[in-house]
Motif scaffolding. Sequence first.
Motif, PDB file in Angstrom:
ATOM      1  N   TYR A  17     -56.512 -32.536  61.007  1.00 59.97           N
ATOM      2  CA  TYR A  17     -55.369 -32.887  61.047  1.00 59.97           C
ATOM      3  C   TYR A  17     -55.650 -34.394  61.161  1.00 59.97           C
ATOM      4  CZ  TYR A  17     -50.828 -34.571  62.749  1.00 59.97           C
ATOM      5  OH  TYR A  17     -49.891 -35.463  63.048  1.00 59.97           O
ATOM      6  N   GLU A  36     -46.257 -37.202  61.008  1.00 58.69           N
ATOM      7  CA  GLU A  36     -46.634 -36.994  62.551  1.00 58.69           C
ATOM      8  C   GLU A  36     -45.632 -36.490  63.327  1.00 58.69           C
ATOM      9  OE1 GLU A  36     -49.826 -39.991  63.827  1.00 58.69           O
ATOM     10  OE2 GLU A  36     -49.201 -41.224  61.783  1.00 58.69           O
ATOM     11  N   GLU A  40     -45.943 -32.938  65.239  1.00 56.92           N
ATOM     12  CA  GLU A  40     -45.883 -32.720  66.574  1.00 56.92           C
ATOM     13  C   GLU A  40     -44.861 -31.723  67.269  1.00 56.92           C
ATOM     14  OE1 GLU A  40     -48.039 -33.876  68.857  1.00 56.92           O
ATOM     15  OE2 GLU A  40     -49.438 -34.640  67.400  1.00 56.92           O
ATOM     16  N   SER A  43     -45.377 -28.224  66.409  1.00 57.31           N
ATOM     17  CA  SER A  43     -46.478 -27.622  67.342  1.00 57.31           C
ATOM     18  C   SER A  43     -46.058 -27.542  68.715  1.00 57.31           C
ATOM     19  CB  SER A  43     -47.691 -28.802  67.400  1.00 57.31           C
ATOM     20  OG  SER A  43     -48.721 -28.353  68.122  1.00 57.31           O
ATOM     21  N   ARG A  74     -53.077 -28.928  61.305  1.00 64.00           N
ATOM     22  CA  ARG A  74     -52.808 -28.759  62.915  1.00 64.00           C
ATOM     23  C   ARG A  74     -53.016 -27.548  63.314  1.00 64.00           C
ATOM     24  NH1 ARG A  74     -50.491 -32.356  66.283  1.00 64.00           N
ATOM     25  NH2 ARG A  74     -50.308 -31.457  68.627  1.00 64.00           N
TER      26      ARG A  74
END
Length: 637
Positions: A17, A36, A40, A43, A74
């Motif tokens: 990632y 990003e 995030e 995730s 990721r």
Amino acid sequence: MSFNLDQIIKKSEPNQYKKRIKLLKNEKGFDTSNIEDVVEEVSKNIFHEKCKALVIYGEPQSGKTETMIALTARLLDEGKKHILLLVTDNVKLRDQNLGIFAKSRINPTPQDNLDFLREVKENNLNIAKVPFIIFCKKNASELRKLINETKLAELDDLIIIDDEADYATPNSKVNKKDNSNEARELRSVINGLIKNIMNKNGIWIGVTATPGRLDLNNTYANETNRWVYLPPHSKYYGQYHFFPANYRKEHKKAFDYHVTFLGESGDDPSYIKKAVYKFLVTVAKKNIEKIKKNIPEENFSMIVHTSTGKEGHKEDFRIVNDHIFKHLKEETEKHPKVLEEIYNTAQTKFGDSKLSEEIVKYVWENKQQYRPVIMNSDKDMKSQNFDAGTDPQTPFTIIFGGNIISRGLTFHGLISMFFSRDSKHKLDSGTYIQRARMFGNREELFKDFELTIPSKLYNDWWQVFKEHRESLATVNNFDHPLWFSSKRTKTTQPSSIDKANVVEQSGEIYFEKFKLTEELKNLYLSGIKENKLEMIKKLHSLIGEKIFLKPFYEEIINDPDAQDDENIYVQNIRSIDQYKDQIPGEIRRSRGGHIDGHNTGAEYWLAMFMSEETNEARLFYRSYFNRKIISHIRTNN
């Protein structure tokens, strides 16, 4: 030195990632902050909040493929070894996305479902032990084969990334009942197959620009409070550019590109001929400028979109060919007349006779550089000619097609669109949002873009995007997202709406609570009798877009009628404490009916309720638009 295999291949910290983000920043010059932020948030929702089904939603043509690559990297770094990417039932789109993923050097190398099946069979592969990234179309036959021949559904850690998730995936049988004694849930084919693949521990991530259907269908009980918005990149041109919020106020002055309105129907052959002439002179001017700067010329395209079926596409092609390009290519006796029309079009558009002569010369010298592409069937999509439409190979590429070009395809070099007919039926929001193929990275093309369209169709299309903005503004800002439609629009097909768990309400909506300061109270009260629009502007500035959502604020300030105080009703501040049906802590009533100015003749109504106990307040809003508002109350589906 002795050979130490363990030392050589010792496990390193996964960093695919970070490497991908670094490459996008340093080599491609991308601003990756939007990617990003999304990765995030997704995730966090999966690994910390244990969310099993969520949606990533954004704008059409806004670069979601790069986000999916980064997200996949990721997920692999986080230890998820098995990833299935689903795309629409379109081999071109599958191969397009697969190619982009493969070029990213993501590890393991992505495969299509057919190559994966072959590898499993030939090597007797134990898929539970081998990491994979598989691309598969949402095609019943191919999904069944994938399930039956690989034991995919037995995995307990599969992640499904479902591109264009509102296509085929929602359960179109959500309202049908099983009459057997077993009371089994009924599912449409693709919905059922994906549910089977998910098993008990699978995770489903839907990706789309039109998420309304996924919410109202309650697809896989996705959690709307875990939905993640993907903002467009800085070079993106989309709904605010092509369907500006101030259009209702400014009309054609609101446009920063070129729009030509037609009557109710653009079937008159002269309309399409004029649109093609504009396309030719626009392309010629851009390439003339490049030649003078010693820059390589570019190839461009125009879409001719009709709703009359395959015969209509052939007729459009015939008109363009027989009235323009046949005379140019064959140098018939009518070719001077065609060149004169090109000159006159250039003069009207640019008002420069020298440039107009250069444009005529350029078109004449490149008359053999015209390429027609017909896209009106799945068969067409398998031809090389189809690729010449999405990635033009000549300066003058004209695409003739209908609904098949409306979802998922990216048209590089697109600089003109022609629509010949308005719609006799309600516009399906999902369909028309996806039909905006002009959205995307148009930084170099936007100012020159030509849209020729019946005025009624544009007005309806603008309304679709207005309601779309309003609907998306309610995601994560309300208990449940609200989906707006009106007389000429609908959120999605009725068969996809989970009717048993959907509620419909009147046009009254409410915004988030806020602290009611003396400044805010005095400002609001100052607008009850006069200077109402100025009060609304100042109020929005003070409390912000999170509390007074931008699309509804814009609805008021962009209406010329709102300048008149009589067209805005501002209700006095009331205490919620006096109502028996108040919802504790919510500053609203269970029965609704917060605004009572419906008979004032005003077009916009505002009310404010406050809690004397907490000194908090809430704004309520309603407009004269005959909105239908529906929302889904969550169930486990």
